[in-house]
Every structure is written in structure tokens, then in C-alpha cells.
Design an enzyme around this catalytic site. Sequence first.
Site, PDB file in Angstrom:
ATOM      1  N   GLU A 108      38.431  23.885  49.498  1.00  0.00           N
ATOM      2  CA  GLU A 108      37.132  23.672  50.045  1.00  0.00           C
ATOM      3  C   GLU A 108      37.165  22.503  49.258  1.00  0.00           C
ATOM      4  O   GLU A 108      36.390  21.765  48.175  1.00  0.00           O
ATOM      5  CB  GLU A 108      36.598  24.357  48.885  1.00  0.00           C
ATOM      6  CG  GLU A 108      34.537  23.355  49.688  1.00  0.00           C
ATOM      7  CD  GLU A 108      33.578  24.779  49.422  1.00  0.00           C
ATOM      8  OE1 GLU A 108      33.238  25.235  47.907  1.00  0.00           O
ATOM      9  OE2 GLU A 108      32.958  26.256  50.017  1.00  0.00           O
ATOM     10  N   TYR A 150      32.215  17.953  55.039  1.00  0.00           N
ATOM     11  CA  TYR A 150      32.420  19.861  54.124  1.00  0.00           C
ATOM     12  C   TYR A 150      33.420  19.850  54.628  1.00  0.00           C
ATOM     13  O   TYR A 150      33.852  19.979  55.933  1.00  0.00           O
ATOM     14  CB  TYR A 150      31.096  20.035  54.613  1.00  0.00           C
ATOM     15  CG  TYR A 150      31.781  21.930  53.896  1.00  0.00           C
ATOM     16  CD1 TYR A 150      31.722  22.298  52.435  1.00  0.00           C
ATOM     17  CD2 TYR A 150      32.729  22.833  54.516  1.00  0.00           C
ATOM     18  CE1 TYR A 150      31.963  23.615  51.810  1.00  0.00           C
ATOM     19  CE2 TYR A 150      32.725  24.241  53.952  1.00  0.00           C
ATOM     20  CZ  TYR A 150      32.308  24.707  52.612  1.00  0.00           C
ATOM     21  OH  TYR A 150      33.234  25.933  52.363  1.00  0.00           O
TER      22      TYR A 150
END
Length: 416
Positions: free
Chosen positions: A223, A139
Site C-alpha cells: 500500500e 492512494y
Amino acid sequence: MIGRRTLSRLFQGHHGPFKMQVRHLNLLEYQSHKLLRDFNIPVPNGLVVTSAEEARKVVSDISAPSVLKAQVLAGGRGKGKYDSDGKGGVRIVTWPKEAYENASQMLGYHLTTKQTPPGGLFVNKLYIYKAVDVADEFYLALTFDRGRGMPVLLISDVGGTNIESNIDKLQKFWFHLPTGLTTEIISYIQAQLGFSDKEMVVVDKILHQMIKLFREKDATLLELNPLVRTHDGKFICLDAKFSFDNAARFRQEELFSLEERSPEEEVEYQASKLGLSYVRLDGNIGNIVNGAGLAMATNDLISLYGGKCANFLDVGGGATKQTLSKAFEILNNDSRIKGILVNIYGGIVRCDMIAESIVAAANATGGFKVPVVVRLQGTNCPQALQLIENSGLDNVIVDADFESAAQMIVDRVGNM
Ligand code: ADP
Ligand code: MG
């Protein structure tokens, strides 16, 4: 992707709340991929389809296991649920026939995830690309920490669909946009995530490009989740989420032209282009008011008398015939509305101009279909009241008093 509530929780505490009241432009996955590709961040080559037949053809051309992905502006698709067959919004298929069957249950149906409204979101596009041989999921995200007034990099080696439950494992690195990540931060990331020197060169380049993109495109959130490492050691970004500050609209015209709006959002957008602040609410009394303060007071007063507003609509201090006619048009097209309260304080605007606009709006639609209570005060008020009286419009009641006008519209709507 991480939900907004979780993100804001992340930045609470002594640095102050991470406020997200601004409106944002969000992109669909395939649009995000295009942007990442433009900035040399590795993404799969995907294709967008709108029919099951196209899905069959694309998978047949790929001739390898492929992933069908519902294009909606919400995360958690993999673990979501379709109202067609109860399955998720990210599906791996091997054969063209399977692609056809799955796409038939995905296109034209609603997908509900943790991040969608309860009824889910309608899916009219699928993004398809070759399945990737995933070894690890990471992530990586950039956003602003408003409390510190600095951008922050969030990073984790337990990326993917379980990110929300691993939120405490996210590492945060604050940095300055012009300088980017320092060599200390880069070394720390390498040590924490266990990348080899060779891998770190690739990850460093991805991070560098992410910051460049973030800065050049006025993003508020970027993201990558997951950024995956394949079994043969390659990095590729499978899913991405972007948000851009609405205030950047004038600088990022090309980007904002990608914006997808629901029919309700389209009405708000068209209104804003004319300088109207219109927000849909869930009641049945429409309002047309000048000034945000008066608009709030009007909504409050209607609630106080037991009514429910269908909207917040501030036509602005400099309301013109054109903006008022747009305001009436919006309310006329809203079938939920059972009554309208026009509440104008004529300071800069003249009440007689408002009255003329009301009469014109009524005439344009062959009279008002629902009761309209008009409260006017201020410049040229007597002339305005006279104008409305002389127009002979039924269904229009004039009242100079704010409170009784609000009460009257609630009574009228209640009696219908
Ligand atoms: P969402 O976050 O909306 O659930 P993602 O695109 O992140 O959707 O997909 C969810 C999960 O599905 C990913 O974390 C990954 O494990 C898997 N996945 C997605 N695309 C692929 C792909 N092309 N190949 C293999 N696995 C994939
Ligand atoms: Mg994801």
C-alpha cells in the site's frame, strides 16, 4: 493505511469474505522505503534515529523543514496521540532545536492511533526526511481478493490520512499477475485520476514496479499512501505499508529477518521454531497438550469449570523431551501462571517419556512453583504414573480422567 477491518469489509458481499486469518510479516516505514527504493519506486532519502540528539543533528544536516515520523507497526500516526504531549506521530519541524524538543517527546513514549492496541505502541525509532511540498495525495494498493482468487489494484485520488472515510471512492481493478495491468486499465486510470500523458508514464512505471515487487516478494498487501504529486509535478511515495504471507518465510529469508517482534511474539516465534504451537491468552492456567484438537478441548473444559487459560500450547503429536522442556520453560517464565495442566494422550508419544520429561523439568527448576495436574492416557500409561509417583515431587497431582483433571486445576488455582 487502511485498517484490516475496513479492507475485509471492502471485499465482502457476493464475492465472499476477504479472510485474513493468516499471520503476516509487516514492515516499518523505513524498511518499506528501502524495499521500494530497491525496486526503483521514488521515496525520500530518510534516516533512522534513536535519540533526540541524533534527530537534532539530522535536521541540522538537512537544513530545511523536515518530518519526524514514529516507527510503529500501525497506521494513522499523523492523527495519533502520544502519551507524552498528546501530539501526533508525524511532525513537521523547521529548526534543529525543534527537532530535538519533539524527538524528546516521541522517543521512549507510546503512540496510540486507531490501529494500535488501547495503550498504544512504544516508539524507539524515528524516521526523518525532508518535508515534501505536497500538491495532491493518491492512494495505490495491491492486495489479493481471495473471493475471486485474483490480485486487485485499489486506487484513489483522495489518499492520505482521510482514506478510511473515503473508502467508497476507491476504484478496484482485478488483474492477472503474469500479464499485469492491461492497457485498457491504464487508460481508465489516467482518465479517472486526470493524469497528463507525461504523468501517466511515471505512474505506469510505478504501477509496473509495484506489481513486480508484489510478485517477487510474495506480498499479500502493498500500500502506497500517500503517493504524492509535488507542486513541480514529481511523484514520490511518502508512506508505505507491506504485509507478507508467513508461508513465504522459507523463500524470503532476507525479508523475514527484518521482522520486529514484541517480547510476547518472540516467545511464540521461538516456540514455533521447535514445532510448538503456542499462543498467549490472558488467563492464569497454563496448558501443555498434544494435538490441536485436544488443546482446544482442554481450553474449553477449563473455561467450563470457571478457569481461564494463560495459553494454548500444542506440543504436537511427535513431542520429544526437548519440545516438552521448552514448553515447561515457557510456562515457568510466565509469571501470570498460577497452575499448570498437562494433558497428554499417548498415541504416538509414549506416556513414560512424557513423565520423564515432567520430572526432568521439575528437577531443572528445583521443583514446580505452582500446582501441576498431569493427565496421561495411552501408551505406557501405568509406567508413567509410577514414574511420577516414585519421583516424590510435591505439587504434582496425577489423574487419568480428563474432566476431573481440568476441574482439579481450576480448583487449585481458585484456592490460591
Ligand atoms: P500515517 O499514515 O501513519 O498517518 P503518513 O506517513 O502517511 O503517516 O503521514 C501522514 C500525512 O502526513 C501524509 O498523508 C502527508 O500529508 C503528511 N506527510 C508525511 N510525510 C510528509 C513529508 N515528508 N512532507 C510533507 N508531508 C508529509
Ligand atoms: Mg499513511
